[in-house]
Design a protein around this motif. Structure first.
Motif, PDB file in Angstrom:
ATOM      1  N   THR A 104      93.452 134.357  60.822  1.00  0.00           N
ATOM      2  CA  THR A 104      93.996 133.662  59.757  1.00  0.00           C
ATOM      3  C   THR A 104      95.224 133.296  59.724  1.00  0.00           C
ATOM      4  O   THR A 104      95.617 132.013  59.373  1.00  0.00           O
ATOM      5  N   ASP A 105      96.294 133.914  60.501  1.00  0.00           N
ATOM      6  CA  ASP A 105      97.505 133.667  60.624  1.00  0.00           C
ATOM      7  C   ASP A 105      97.309 132.265  61.387  1.00  0.00           C
ATOM      8  O   ASP A 105      98.209 131.272  61.247  1.00  0.00           O
ATOM      9  N   LEU A 106      96.828 132.454  62.593  1.00  0.00           N
ATOM     10  CA  LEU A 106      96.625 131.224  63.554  1.00  0.00           C
ATOM     11  C   LEU A 106      96.071 130.153  62.796  1.00  0.00           C
ATOM     12  O   LEU A 106      96.892 128.854  62.935  1.00  0.00           O
ATOM     13  N   VAL A 107      95.195 130.080  62.098  1.00  0.00           N
ATOM     14  CA  VAL A 107      94.705 128.956  61.358  1.00  0.00           C
ATOM     15  C   VAL A 107      95.740 128.539  60.333  1.00  0.00           C
ATOM     16  O   VAL A 107      96.009 127.422  60.255  1.00  0.00           O
ATOM     17  N   ARG A 108      96.270 129.289  59.485  1.00  0.00           N
ATOM     18  CA  ARG A 108      97.356 128.781  58.665  1.00  0.00           C
ATOM     19  C   ARG A 108      98.660 128.095  59.516  1.00  0.00           C
ATOM     20  O   ARG A 108      99.135 127.138  58.714  1.00  0.00           O
ATOM     21  N   GLN A 109      98.985 128.530  60.620  1.00  0.00           N
ATOM     22  CA  GLN A 109      99.868 127.943  61.355  1.00  0.00           C
ATOM     23  C   GLN A 109      99.547 126.584  61.804  1.00  0.00           C
ATOM     24  O   GLN A 109     100.124 125.531  61.509  1.00  0.00           O
ATOM     25  N   VAL A 110      98.240 126.321  62.075  1.00  0.00           N
ATOM     26  CA  VAL A 110      97.802 125.272  62.593  1.00  0.00           C
ATOM     27  C   VAL A 110      97.803 124.123  61.548  1.00  0.00           C
ATOM     28  O   VAL A 110      98.138 122.879  61.498  1.00  0.00           O
ATOM     29  N   LEU A 111      97.295 124.766  60.325  1.00  0.00           N
ATOM     30  CA  LEU A 111      97.200 123.658  59.230  1.00  0.00           C
ATOM     31  C   LEU A 111      98.502 123.330  58.558  1.00  0.00           C
ATOM     32  O   LEU A 111      98.491 122.195  57.948  1.00  0.00           O
ATOM     33  N   SER A 112      99.271 124.154  58.489  1.00  0.00           N
ATOM     34  CA  SER A 112     100.644 123.894  57.861  1.00  0.00           C
ATOM     35  C   SER A 112     101.754 123.326  58.932  1.00  0.00           C
ATOM     36  O   SER A 112     102.708 122.996  58.419  1.00  0.00           O
ATOM     37  N   ALA A 113     101.208 123.254  60.092  1.00  0.00           N
ATOM     38  CA  ALA A 113     102.380 122.438  61.067  1.00  0.00           C
ATOM     39  C   ALA A 113     102.254 120.919  60.836  1.00  0.00           C
ATOM     40  O   ALA A 113     101.310 120.316  60.831  1.00  0.00           O
ATOM     41  N   PRO A 114     103.524 120.516  60.730  1.00  0.00           N
ATOM     42  CA  PRO A 114     103.735 118.969  60.478  1.00  0.00           C
ATOM     43  C   PRO A 114     103.339 118.082  61.763  1.00  0.00           C
ATOM     44  O   PRO A 114     102.687 117.345  61.596  1.00  0.00           O
ATOM     45  N   SER A 115     103.406 118.707  62.975  1.00  0.00           N
ATOM     46  CA  SER A 115     103.061 118.042  64.362  1.00  0.00           C
ATOM     47  C   SER A 115     103.013 119.196  65.345  1.00  0.00           C
ATOM     48  O   SER A 115     103.297 120.311  64.937  1.00  0.00           O
ATOM     49  N   ALA A 116     102.398 118.899  66.242  1.00  0.00           N
ATOM     50  CA  ALA A 116     102.142 119.789  67.337  1.00  0.00           C
ATOM     51  C   ALA A 116     103.276 120.325  68.074  1.00  0.00           C
ATOM     52  O   ALA A 116     103.403 120.878  69.110  1.00  0.00           O
ATOM     53  N   GLN A 117     104.500 119.337  67.859  1.00  0.00           N
ATOM     54  CA  GLN A 117     105.682 119.677  68.722  1.00  0.00           C
ATOM     55  C   GLN A 117     106.873 119.973  67.741  1.00  0.00           C
ATOM     56  O   GLN A 117     106.889 119.686  66.797  1.00  0.00           O
ATOM     57  N   GLY A 118     107.811 120.729  68.440  1.00  0.00           N
ATOM     58  CA  GLY A 118     108.961 121.297  67.559  1.00  0.00           C
ATOM     59  C   GLY A 118     108.737 122.191  66.628  1.00  0.00           C
ATOM     60  O   GLY A 118     109.436 122.019  65.685  1.00  0.00           O
TER      61      GLY A 118
END
Length: 158
Positions: A104-118
């Motif tokens: 759940t935390d992993l999916v939340r981070q991936v979906l809320s990330a503005p981009s894959a960098q930084g």
């Protein structure tokens, strides 16, 4: 009190103040990589590599650690290591551990990330010092993490 007894107490106190557990500066710990090693429906296990920098003029013997990682202000993973390493004076060493993150935390981070960098991360934890009868050194680090590269084992920008 006799003068001899007072001198002995002062010598003992002076020597104990110079023990390696009393570092002038705290260690610096940075996140180097996170590599998935076990994936299940409910939880992911990550191999985490941390770089420990010792800014002090004495070696630091570490025999374990525990840590937590927040990404973009949200809890992400918690981990630990029972590995031992001696960080040379004014030097650095890498320490490997294992972290756990819920799916759940992993999916939340991936979906809320503005981009894959930084991605902004905050890491805090405790280094347990060898031979110091329960002594430890806390650490806290903030930085930007190239999440996509790190999951592939590349590395972190700092």
């Amino acid at each position: 009190m006799s003068m001899r007894w007072l001198t002995a107490v002062l010598v003992v106190l002076g020597l104990s103040a110079c023990t390696p557990s009393e570092f002038a500066e705290p260690p610096e710990v940075v996140l180097v990589s996170m590599v998935p090693v076990d994936v299940s429906l409910m939880e992911q296990r990550l191999a985490v590599t941390l770089r420990v920098r010792n800014p002090n003029n004495v070696p630091m013997s570490v025999d374990g650690m525990r840590f937590s990682i927040d990404i973009n202000g949200k809890g992400f993973a918690k981990g630990s290591s029972d590995k031992a390493v001696t960080v040379p004076r004014l030097g650095e060493a890498e320490l490997e551990g294992t972290a756990h993150v819920s799916t759940t935390d992993l999916v939340r981070q991936v979906l809320s990330a503005p981009s894959a960098q930084g991605l902004a991360y905050r890491m805090s934890g405790t280094l347990f010092l060898a031979g110091m009868a329960g002594r430890s050194a806390g650490f806290e680090t903030n930085g930007d993490f190239d999440f996509a590269s790190a999951l592939g084992g590349a590395g972190k920008r700092n």
